[in-house]
Design a protein around this motif. Structure first.
Motif, PDB file in Angstrom:
ATOM      1  N   ALA A   1       7.954   2.693  -9.713  1.00 53.48           N
ATOM      2  CA  ALA A   1       8.186   2.266  -8.333  1.00 53.48           C
ATOM      3  C   ALA A   1       6.973   2.652  -7.498  1.00 53.48           C
ATOM      4  N   VAL A   2       6.945   2.093  -6.279  1.00 57.08           N
ATOM      5  CA  VAL A   2       5.895   2.434  -5.319  1.00 57.08           C
ATOM      6  C   VAL A   2       6.583   2.735  -3.995  1.00 57.08           C
ATOM      7  N   ILE A   3       6.230   3.853  -3.404  1.00 56.77           N
ATOM      8  CA  ILE A   3       6.756   4.179  -2.081  1.00 56.77           C
ATOM      9  C   ILE A   3       5.710   3.796  -1.049  1.00 56.77           C
ATOM     10  N   MET A   4       6.144   3.113  -0.012  1.00 54.86           N
ATOM     11  CA  MET A   4       5.222   2.646   1.018  1.00 54.86           C
ATOM     12  C   MET A   4       4.603   3.832   1.736  1.00 54.86           C
ATOM     13  N   VAL A   5       3.325   3.682   2.111  1.00 58.05           N
ATOM     14  CA  VAL A   5       2.633   4.782   2.768  1.00 58.05           C
ATOM     15  C   VAL A   5       3.336   5.164   4.066  1.00 58.05           C
ATOM     16  N   GLU A   6       4.007   4.191   4.718  1.00 56.48           N
ATOM     17  CA  GLU A   6       4.711   4.479   5.967  1.00 56.48           C
ATOM     18  C   GLU A   6       5.891   5.421   5.762  1.00 56.48           C
ATOM     19  N   HIS A   7       6.366   5.523   4.517  1.00 55.14           N
ATOM     20  CA  HIS A   7       7.519   6.373   4.226  1.00 55.14           C
ATOM     21  C   HIS A   7       7.114   7.706   3.607  1.00 55.14           C
ATOM     22  N   THR A   8       5.836   8.082   3.862  1.00 51.62           N
ATOM     23  CA  THR A   8       5.337   9.365   3.364  1.00 51.62           C
ATOM     24  C   THR A   8       4.602  10.099   4.485  1.00 51.62           C
ATOM     25  N   GLU A   9       4.389  11.381   4.263  1.00 46.89           N
ATOM     26  CA  GLU A   9       3.533  12.184   5.136  1.00 46.89           C
ATOM     27  C   GLU A   9       2.596  13.010   4.264  1.00 46.89           C
ATOM     28  N   GLN A  10       1.383  13.263   4.772  1.00 43.41           N
ATOM     29  CA  GLN A  10       0.434  14.118   4.048  1.00 43.41           C
ATOM     30  C   GLN A  10       0.830  15.559   4.340  1.00 43.41           C
TER      31      GLN A  10
ATOM     32  N   LEU B   1       1.100   9.078 -15.236  1.00 39.13           N
ATOM     33  CA  LEU B   1       1.852   9.740 -14.176  1.00 39.13           C
ATOM     34  C   LEU B   1       2.926  10.621 -14.798  1.00 39.13           C
ATOM     35  N   ASN B   2       2.916  11.885 -14.446  1.00 39.32           N
ATOM     36  CA  ASN B   2       3.896  12.846 -14.953  1.00 39.32           C
ATOM     37  C   ASN B   2       4.958  13.128 -13.900  1.00 39.32           C
ATOM     38  N   PRO B   3       6.081  13.720 -14.281  1.00 43.09           N
ATOM     39  CA  PRO B   3       7.116  14.075 -13.300  1.00 43.09           C
ATOM     40  C   PRO B   3       6.556  14.950 -12.191  1.00 43.09           C
ATOM     41  N   GLY B   4       6.996  14.660 -10.952  1.00 41.97           N
ATOM     42  CA  GLY B   4       6.561  15.433  -9.800  1.00 41.97           C
ATOM     43  C   GLY B   4       5.213  15.018  -9.259  1.00 41.97           C
ATOM     44  N   GLU B   5       4.658  13.910  -9.777  1.00 40.20           N
ATOM     45  CA  GLU B   5       3.335  13.475  -9.342  1.00 40.20           C
ATOM     46  C   GLU B   5       3.399  12.109  -8.646  1.00 40.20           C
ATOM     47  N   ALA B   6       2.314  11.771  -7.940  1.00 43.75           N
ATOM     48  CA  ALA B   6       2.138  10.459  -7.303  1.00 43.75           C
ATOM     49  C   ALA B   6       0.672  10.081  -7.424  1.00 43.75           C
ATOM     50  N   GLN B   7       0.412   8.778  -7.403  1.00 44.58           N
ATOM     51  CA  GLN B   7      -0.969   8.283  -7.412  1.00 44.58           C
ATOM     52  C   GLN B   7      -1.115   7.239  -6.309  1.00 44.58           C
ATOM     53  N   LYS B   8      -2.182   7.389  -5.520  1.00 39.82           N
ATOM     54  CA  LYS B   8      -2.414   6.465  -4.418  1.00 39.82           C
ATOM     55  C   LYS B   8      -2.739   5.091  -4.978  1.00 39.82           C
ATOM     56  N   ILE B   9      -2.145   4.030  -4.379  1.00 39.21           N
ATOM     57  CA  ILE B   9      -2.321   2.679  -4.898  1.00 39.21           C
ATOM     58  C   ILE B   9      -2.345   1.681  -3.745  1.00 39.21           C
TER      59      ILE B   9
ATOM     60  N   ASP C   1       0.863  -1.184   0.000  1.00 40.33           N
ATOM     61  CA  ASP C   1       0.000   0.000   0.000  1.00 40.33           C
ATOM     62  C   ASP C   1       0.898   1.232   0.000  1.00 40.33           C
ATOM     63  N   GLY C   2       0.614   2.175  -0.883  1.00 36.07           N
ATOM     64  CA  GLY C   2       1.447   3.368  -0.936  1.00 36.07           C
ATOM     65  C   GLY C   2       1.082   4.273  -2.090  1.00 36.07           C
ATOM     66  N   TYR C   3       2.123   4.774  -2.766  1.00 37.35           N
ATOM     67  CA  TYR C   3       1.933   5.711  -3.881  1.00 37.35           C
ATOM     68  C   TYR C   3       2.814   5.299  -5.046  1.00 37.35           C
ATOM     69  N   ALA C   4       2.204   5.231  -6.236  1.00 37.46           N
ATOM     70  CA  ALA C   4       2.965   4.988  -7.452  1.00 37.46           C
ATOM     71  C   ALA C   4       3.703   6.277  -7.807  1.00 37.46           C
ATOM     72  N   VAL C   5       5.016   6.140  -8.088  1.00 37.54           N
ATOM     73  CA  VAL C   5       5.844   7.323  -8.332  1.00 37.54           C
ATOM     74  C   VAL C   5       6.844   7.035  -9.444  1.00 37.54           C
ATOM     75  N   ARG C   6       7.479   8.095  -9.893  1.00 40.44           N
ATOM     76  CA  ARG C   6       8.689   7.978 -10.701  1.00 40.44           C
ATOM     77  C   ARG C   6       9.849   7.982  -9.707  1.00 40.44           C
ATOM     78  N   SER C   7      10.647   6.917  -9.719  1.00 40.65           N
ATOM     79  CA  SER C   7      11.692   6.793  -8.701  1.00 40.65           C
ATOM     80  C   SER C   7      12.636   7.988  -8.709  1.00 40.65           C
ATOM     81  N   ALA C   8      12.886   8.552  -9.904  1.00 41.71           N
ATOM     82  CA  ALA C   8      13.816   9.696  -9.998  1.00 41.71           C
ATOM     83  C   ALA C   8      13.332  10.890  -9.179  1.00 41.71           C
ATOM     84  N   ASP C   9      11.994  10.996  -8.977  1.00 46.25           N
ATOM     85  CA  ASP C   9      11.457  12.124  -8.203  1.00 46.25           C
ATOM     86  C   ASP C   9      11.741  11.990  -6.712  1.00 46.25           C
TER      87      ASP C   9
END
Length: 410
Positions: free
Chosen positions: A114-123, A94-102, A58-66
């Motif tokens: 890549a996907v960043i885990m929700v635990e490694h993010t803050e709103q 998904l464009n640069p600088g964006e994330a999508q909840k997944i 559970d997390g956010y789909a991202v571009r790893s480079a971001d």
């Protein structure tokens, strides 16, 4: 060749298995009903598995480079542009600088790697998250075809299907599978003293139990048992049932443990076809009077009448036979065993394989094996036993305190 010379267990097994060339044909069954069956041919994947890139967390789909260089002290801020619905294809790239909840199992949108885990993010704002650590390309992603590519082998021939194999086949959309037909095993019990289990024995009689036990063991080993019935120690009755058994893939006949009757059983088995009796007696306790034969391609196994002896002989000779006929290795790569210390001495004769029943218990943090003594006609000794200890023919018994390997009874 002198068939009446006792052979070692290993020699007897080898002679039987080398003489049996029969292998079971294939049949197609529903995958949902295939547990415990053996694949007859390799099973190939019809499509990539998984069929799309999907998230493993559970997390956010991202571009790893971001996220490169992100830390709690210096987060990377990303705009959340969509939430990917489970079971639906993403509709927003998904464009640069964006994330999508997944969610776990969700399909990655175009542009994400890549996907960043929700635990490694803050709103950080209603439509923004702060990435508190970097993710590398492919992190937390199950890529298309990572399980298996279309056309690749999912399962080889000769694989015993367990729940996990059935799950894989179902996941791959394979609703039917070609498996080896179950060996059809005819079971015969003999003895003047035997009556069916639903009858009250008269003086001098006992209820028949080997037929029921052998049916259960055959089912355990993937076979399809048929109990042909009881026969008195009579040539005509025994021969009639043996001839009826020739329509099956294997014949098991138990009883006739006295010398005269045992010779009669062996002689009648010899009439069924060639090559006939291969082994007449094994250096084994219990189970010495075992008969191993092949009649016109049909294996015929004469098991002792005593229940303990019959089951010991079955496990040593019939189990490997049924496995081989289904395309499996006669001996499994591993058996459920435990190591325990013996509570008392166990005697054994050099040159003979002894199979000892034991009860397992723990004492002072150690696992102990206590021999269960009793004659081979006492079925309760099997019920009381948790496992078996095999004393090889080269040993002259075991000593109290010895550490032994115990094969756990199923």
């Amino acid at each position: 060749m002198d068939f009446f010379t006792l052979l070692s267990v290993e020699e007897a097994q080898a002679r039987l298995l080398a003489a049996v060339r029969r292998r079971m044909p294939a049949e197609r069954v529903a995958t949902a009903a295939a547990t415990g069956r053996v694949t007859a041919v390799p099973v190939l994947a019809a499509e990539d598995l998984p069929p799309f890139d999907r998230s493993s967390v559970d997390g956010y789909a991202v571009r790893s480079a971001d996220t490169f260089g992100a830390s709690e002290a210096l987060p990377s801020y990303l705009t959340v542009t969509a939430e990917i619905a489970m079971g639906a294809a993403p509709t927003v790239p998904l464009n640069p600088g964006e994330a999508q909840k997944i969610a776990t199992g969700g399909a990655l949108p175009e542009g994400a790697d890549a996907v960043i885990m929700v635990e490694h993010t803050e709103q950080s704002a209603p439509d923004e998250i702060a990435a508190l650590r970097p993710v590398s390309p492919g992190e937390n992603v199950m890529h298309r075809g990572e399980d298996c590519r279309a056309g690749e082998e999912l399962l080889p021939a000769g694989r015993l299907l367990r729940a996990q194999e059935v799950a894989l086949l179902s996941h791959a959309g394979i609703l039917e599978v070609d498996v080896v037909r179950r060996p059809r095993v005819a079971i015969i019990s003999t003895g003047d003293e035997l009556v069916p289990a639903d009858q009250v024995p008269a003086p001098g009689q006992i209820r028949e139990s080997n037929g029921q036990a052998l049916q259960a063991l055959v089912r355990r080993d993937g076979g399809e048992p048929t109990f042909l019935g009881l026969a008195r120690d009579d040539e005509t009755q025994i021969l009639a049932l043996l001839q009826q058994g020739m329509a099956y893939d294997v014949i098991l006949i138990s009883g006739g443990s006295s010398v005269g009757t045992r010779d009669l059983t062996s002689e009648l088995i010899g009439r069924l076809g060639s090559p006939g009796v291969l082994v007449h007696g094994v250096k084994l306790k219990p189970g010495k009077p075992t008969i191993l034969a092949v009649a016109d391609g049909v294996p015929v196994i004469g098991l002792p009448g005593h229940p303990v002896s019959a089951q010991v002989s079955y496990n040593l000779f019939v189990t490997p036979l049924l496995r081989q006929m289904q395309g499996l290795s006669p001996e499994p790569e591993f058996r459920p065993t435990v190591r325990a210390r013996l509570t008392k001495n166990v005697a054994s004769a050099t040159g003979r394989t002894d199979v000892v029943r034991v009860r397992l218990f723990r004492r002072d943090g150690e696992l102990w094996a206590e021999p269960v003594h009793g004659k081979s006609g006492l079925i309760t000794t099997l019920v009381k036993a948790d496992g078996l200890v095999v004393i090889p023919s080269a040993r002259e018994g075991l000593l109290a305190g010895d550490t032994v390997e115990v094969e756990v009874l199923e």
